[in-house]
Write a protein that holds these residues in place. Structure first.
Motif, PDB file in Angstrom:
ATOM      1  N   GLU A  72       0.833  -1.196   0.000  1.00  0.00           N
ATOM      2  CA  GLU A  72       0.000   0.000   0.000  1.00  0.00           C
ATOM      3  C   GLU A  72       0.873   1.252   0.000  1.00  0.00           C
ATOM      4  O   GLU A  72       0.585   2.223  -0.711  1.00  0.00           O
ATOM      5  CB  GLU A  72      -0.919  -0.005   1.226  1.00  0.00           C
ATOM      6  N   GLU A  73       1.956   1.231   0.775  1.00  0.00           N
ATOM      7  CA  GLU A  73       2.866   2.377   0.822  1.00  0.00           C
ATOM      8  C   GLU A  73       3.460   2.665  -0.552  1.00  0.00           C
ATOM      9  O   GLU A  73       3.510   3.821  -0.999  1.00  0.00           O
ATOM     10  CB  GLU A  73       3.983   2.103   1.827  1.00  0.00           C
ATOM     11  N   MET A  74       3.897   1.608  -1.239  1.00  0.00           N
ATOM     12  CA  MET A  74       4.512   1.806  -2.552  1.00  0.00           C
ATOM     13  C   MET A  74       3.491   2.242  -3.595  1.00  0.00           C
ATOM     14  O   MET A  74       3.789   3.074  -4.464  1.00  0.00           O
ATOM     15  CB  MET A  74       5.233   0.529  -2.977  1.00  0.00           C
ATOM     16  N   CYS A  75       2.271   1.720  -3.515  1.00  0.00           N
ATOM     17  CA  CYS A  75       1.210   2.149  -4.441  1.00  0.00           C
ATOM     18  C   CYS A  75       0.855   3.616  -4.218  1.00  0.00           C
ATOM     19  O   CYS A  75       0.713   4.388  -5.181  1.00  0.00           O
ATOM     20  CB  CYS A  75      -0.031   1.276  -4.265  1.00  0.00           C
ATOM     21  N   THR A  76       0.721   4.015  -2.951  1.00  0.00           N
ATOM     22  CA  THR A  76       0.403   5.409  -2.634  1.00  0.00           C
ATOM     23  C   THR A  76       1.517   6.332  -3.109  1.00  0.00           C
ATOM     24  O   THR A  76       1.258   7.385  -3.717  1.00  0.00           O
ATOM     25  CB  THR A  76       0.197   5.572  -1.111  1.00  0.00           C
ATOM     26  N   SER A 124       3.709   5.790  -5.500  1.00  0.00           N
ATOM     27  CA  SER A 124       3.732   5.820  -6.962  1.00  0.00           C
ATOM     28  C   SER A 124       2.647   6.733  -7.523  1.00  0.00           C
ATOM     29  O   SER A 124       2.894   7.540  -8.424  1.00  0.00           O
ATOM     30  CB  SER A 124       3.554   4.403  -7.522  1.00  0.00           C
ATOM     31  N   SER A 125       1.428   6.629  -6.975  1.00  0.00           N
ATOM     32  CA  SER A 125       0.327   7.453  -7.488  1.00  0.00           C
ATOM     33  C   SER A 125       0.573   8.933  -7.222  1.00  0.00           C
ATOM     34  O   SER A 125       0.235   9.784  -8.054  1.00  0.00           O
ATOM     35  CB  SER A 125      -1.001   7.010  -6.862  1.00  0.00           C
ATOM     36  N   GLN A 126       1.203   9.251  -6.089  1.00  0.00           N
ATOM     37  CA  GLN A 126       1.469  10.660  -5.791  1.00  0.00           C
ATOM     38  C   GLN A 126       2.592  11.214  -6.645  1.00  0.00           C
ATOM     39  O   GLN A 126       2.573  12.389  -7.022  1.00  0.00           O
ATOM     40  CB  GLN A 126       1.771  10.816  -4.298  1.00  0.00           C
ATOM     41  N   ILE A 127       3.569  10.382  -6.975  1.00  0.00           N
ATOM     42  CA  ILE A 127       4.620  10.814  -7.898  1.00  0.00           C
ATOM     43  C   ILE A 127       4.030  11.053  -9.290  1.00  0.00           C
ATOM     44  O   ILE A 127       4.355  12.039  -9.967  1.00  0.00           O
ATOM     45  CB  ILE A 127       5.753   9.784  -7.942  1.00  0.00           C
ATOM     46  N   VAL A 128       3.140  10.153  -9.732  1.00  0.00           N
ATOM     47  CA  VAL A 128       2.473  10.339 -11.031  1.00  0.00           C
ATOM     48  C   VAL A 128       1.674  11.631 -11.043  1.00  0.00           C
ATOM     49  O   VAL A 128       1.702  12.398 -12.026  1.00  0.00           O
ATOM     50  CB  VAL A 128       1.552   9.129 -11.336  1.00  0.00           C
ATOM     51  N   TYR A 129       0.982  11.918  -9.944  1.00  0.00           N
ATOM     52  CA  TYR A 129       0.216  13.169  -9.848  1.00  0.00           C
ATOM     53  C   TYR A 129       1.152  14.376  -9.947  1.00  0.00           C
ATOM     54  O   TYR A 129       0.850  15.357 -10.641  1.00  0.00           O
ATOM     55  CB  TYR A 129      -0.547  13.206  -8.527  1.00  0.00           C
ATOM     56  N   GLY A 130       2.319  14.312  -9.278  1.00  0.00           N
ATOM     57  CA  GLY A 130       3.283  15.404  -9.353  1.00  0.00           C
ATOM     58  C   GLY A 130       3.816  15.599 -10.760  1.00  0.00           C
ATOM     59  O   GLY A 130       4.036  16.736 -11.199  1.00  0.00           O
ATOM     60  N   PHE A 131       3.996  14.496 -11.501  1.00  0.00           N
ATOM     61  CA  PHE A 131       4.453  14.596 -12.888  1.00  0.00           C
ATOM     62  C   PHE A 131       3.380  15.225 -13.783  1.00  0.00           C
ATOM     63  O   PHE A 131       3.661  16.100 -14.603  1.00  0.00           O
ATOM     64  CB  PHE A 131       4.833  13.203 -13.391  1.00  0.00           C
ATOM     65  N   ARG A 132       2.152  14.804 -13.578  1.00  0.00           N
ATOM     66  CA  ARG A 132       1.061  15.304 -14.430  1.00  0.00           C
ATOM     67  C   ARG A 132       0.766  16.786 -14.203  1.00  0.00           C
ATOM     68  O   ARG A 132       0.363  17.490 -15.127  1.00  0.00           O
ATOM     69  CB  ARG A 132      -0.200  14.478 -14.199  1.00  0.00           C
ATOM     70  N   ASN A 133       0.948  17.259 -12.961  1.00  0.00           N
ATOM     71  CA  ASN A 133       0.671  18.677 -12.722  1.00  0.00           C
ATOM     72  C   ASN A 133       1.899  19.559 -12.938  1.00  0.00           C
ATOM     73  O   ASN A 133       1.873  20.761 -12.647  1.00  0.00           O
ATOM     74  CB  ASN A 133       0.081  18.897 -11.325  1.00  0.00           C
ATOM     75  N   ARG A 191      12.139   9.459  -0.891  1.00  0.00           N
ATOM     76  CA  ARG A 191      11.718  10.672  -0.178  1.00  0.00           C
ATOM     77  C   ARG A 191      10.206  10.810  -0.074  1.00  0.00           C
ATOM     78  O   ARG A 191       9.723  11.634   0.709  1.00  0.00           O
ATOM     79  CB  ARG A 191      12.308  11.909  -0.862  1.00  0.00           C
ATOM     80  N   CYS A 192       9.469  10.026  -0.868  1.00  0.00           N
ATOM     81  CA  CYS A 192       8.013  10.113  -0.847  1.00  0.00           C
ATOM     82  C   CYS A 192       7.357   8.990  -0.045  1.00  0.00           C
ATOM     83  O   CYS A 192       6.136   8.968   0.103  1.00  0.00           O
ATOM     84  CB  CYS A 192       7.464  10.103  -2.277  1.00  0.00           C
ATOM     85  N   LEU A 193       8.157   8.068   0.488  1.00  0.00           N
ATOM     86  CA  LEU A 193       7.612   6.987   1.306  1.00  0.00           C
ATOM     87  C   LEU A 193       7.162   7.526   2.665  1.00  0.00           C
ATOM     88  O   LEU A 193       7.545   8.620   3.085  1.00  0.00           O
ATOM     89  CB  LEU A 193       8.664   5.896   1.500  1.00  0.00           C
ATOM     90  N   TYR A 194       6.376   6.731   3.376  1.00  0.00           N
ATOM     91  CA  TYR A 194       5.972   7.112   4.740  1.00  0.00           C
ATOM     92  C   TYR A 194       7.190   7.269   5.647  1.00  0.00           C
ATOM     93  O   TYR A 194       7.161   8.024   6.615  1.00  0.00           O
ATOM     94  CB  TYR A 194       5.050   6.045   5.353  1.00  0.00           C
ATOM     95  N   THR A 195       8.265   6.553   5.328  1.00  0.00           N
ATOM     96  CA  THR A 195       9.462   6.527   6.181  1.00  0.00           C
ATOM     97  C   THR A 195      10.512   7.532   5.728  1.00  0.00           C
ATOM     98  O   THR A 195      11.694   7.375   6.027  1.00  0.00           O
ATOM     99  CB  THR A 195      10.075   5.122   6.163  1.00  0.00           C
ATOM    100  N   TYR A 196      10.096   8.586   5.043  1.00  0.00           N
ATOM    101  CA  TYR A 196      11.056   9.510   4.428  1.00  0.00           C
ATOM    102  C   TYR A 196      11.991  10.169   5.452  1.00  0.00           C
ATOM    103  O   TYR A 196      13.086  10.621   5.101  1.00  0.00           O
ATOM    104  CB  TYR A 196      10.312  10.596   3.640  1.00  0.00           C
ATOM    105  N   CYS A 197      11.603  10.235   6.708  1.00  0.00           N
ATOM    106  CA  CYS A 197      12.434  10.861   7.735  1.00  0.00           C
ATOM    107  C   CYS A 197      13.516   9.933   8.282  1.00  0.00           C
ATOM    108  O   CYS A 197      14.388  10.384   9.028  1.00  0.00           O
ATOM    109  CB  CYS A 197      11.572  11.337   8.904  1.00  0.00           C
TER     110      CYS A 197
END
Length: 340
Positions: free
Chosen positions: A182-186, A188-197, A212-218
């Motif tokens: 679920e973390e990797m799917c989320t 990926s979808s947010q990176i795709v959204y960033g690319f599209r906008n 850097r976009c994973l839940y564990t980015y810190c």
């Protein structure tokens, strides 16, 4: 009426168990002198900066004792607080624990309700102990798809994270409502959204940005992962982050985990690290200011969604204000609006 009576008995049982079992997040009992001596010797070797635990075996432990599942989960929490202290004694300053999988929602309604009840109790206890956590310098982060949780529990989690966010000595990451897929799917979808906008271009979509976009980015990657109960699988936990981790399987149930088991895991990790030809952990490469801004917006959006969910009961204070007020004021806000 029988269903209502059963539910009432269950609540009474949980309440009784809560009052009788240890509920503090701080374990103050000193180590036995033999353990202290062994810890001292062990620290002369390479020590992991970050250990991840799959805390498996609470239900089997309760069955083994002929007790109900609540007793197993309570004992599992007590073991967590002990283990966190052992890690601090070993100078391991970051720990991630797998507390509740998204797959656990498929269990019986009765068991899920019990686990949510216990989670509320533990996070309330954590909030009440925020000053102790500050004294010990412990920052608590909760990772996972928290939107799947009840709104009141989300509120408690957010307040707990805010109260400890400035603590920098040690870090506890609680994977709750989490699976790695679920973390990797989320992500990926947010990176795709960033690319599209237009926030990022195709050449900027790299493993570095994914990290850097994973839940564990810190957090740094866990050098050592430990699973109890004798099972030899990761159960969809930190599969991206743990790609090169040393994985240690322990044939004891989580509530029976001991300092000897932890020392064995660290010793085996040290043997593994000594055979590596290159350093285990490397810092993430830097990114452009624009890309860093884009990643920050992504994480702020996740927090905003959670804020909107937990403040849907008419609370007027917004996330930005909660994020900037003092811990004393935030605790007063909690006591006024959310304390049971």
């Amino acid at each position: 009426m029988s269903a209502l009576a059963t539910h009432s008995r269950k609540l009474m049982s949980m309440s009784s168990m809560s009052s009788s079992a240890g509920t503090s997040w701080i374990f103050d009992k000193p180590l036995w002198w033999v353990h202290r001596m062994c810890f001292y010797v062990l620290k002369w070797g390479s020590m992991p900066k970050h250990i991840a635990f799959i805390m498996d075996g609470n239900r089997r432990y309760a069955k083994k004792l002929g007790a109900d599942r609540v007793a197993g989960h309570q004992r599992g929490f007590s073991k967590l607080t002990e283990t966190l202290q052992w890690c601090l004694d070993l100078n391991v300053l970051e720990v991630t624990v797998f507390a509740f999988s998204i797959e656990n929602f498929k269990r019986s309604e009765d068991e899920v309700d019990t686990l949510m009840y216990l989670a509320r109790e533990k996070f309330r206890n954590l909030i009440e102990e925020w000053q102790k956590l500050r004294e010990h310098g412990i920052c608590v982060r909760v990772i996972g798809n928290l939107t799947l949780l009840p709104k009141d529990l989300i509120t408690l989690i957010m307040i707990a994270m805010l109260l400890t966010k400035d603590n920098k000595r040690a870090f506890l990451n609680i994977a709750f409502s989490y699976t790695s897929r679920e973390e990797m799917c989320t992500t990926s979808s947010q990176i795709v959204y960033g690319f599209r906008n237009g926030s990022m271009c195709e050449s900027e979509i790299t493993e570095n940005i994914f990290d850097r976009c994973l839940y564990t980015y810190c957090s740094p990657v866990p050098e050592l992962m430990v699973r109890t109960s004798g099972e030899h699988r990761l159960s969809d936990f930190l599969m991206w982050q743990g790609s090169f981790s040393y994985i240690h399987f322990v044939n004891v149930l989580w509530p029976e985990f001991s300092p000897w088991n932890l020392m064995s895991a660290v010793f085996c990790y040290q043997h593994f690290v000594n055979k590596l030809a290159k350093p285990f952990y490397k810092e993430l490469p830097s990114v452009t200011e624009n890309l860093s801004h884009c990643v920050n917006i992504l994480h702020e959006e996740r927090l905003r969604i959670l804020h909107d969910m937990c403040c849907s009961n008419g609370q007027s204070m917004n996330w930005q204000k909660l994020n900037s007020i003092s811990c004393d004021d935030l605790y007063d806000y909690y006591k006024t609006n959310f304390k049971a």
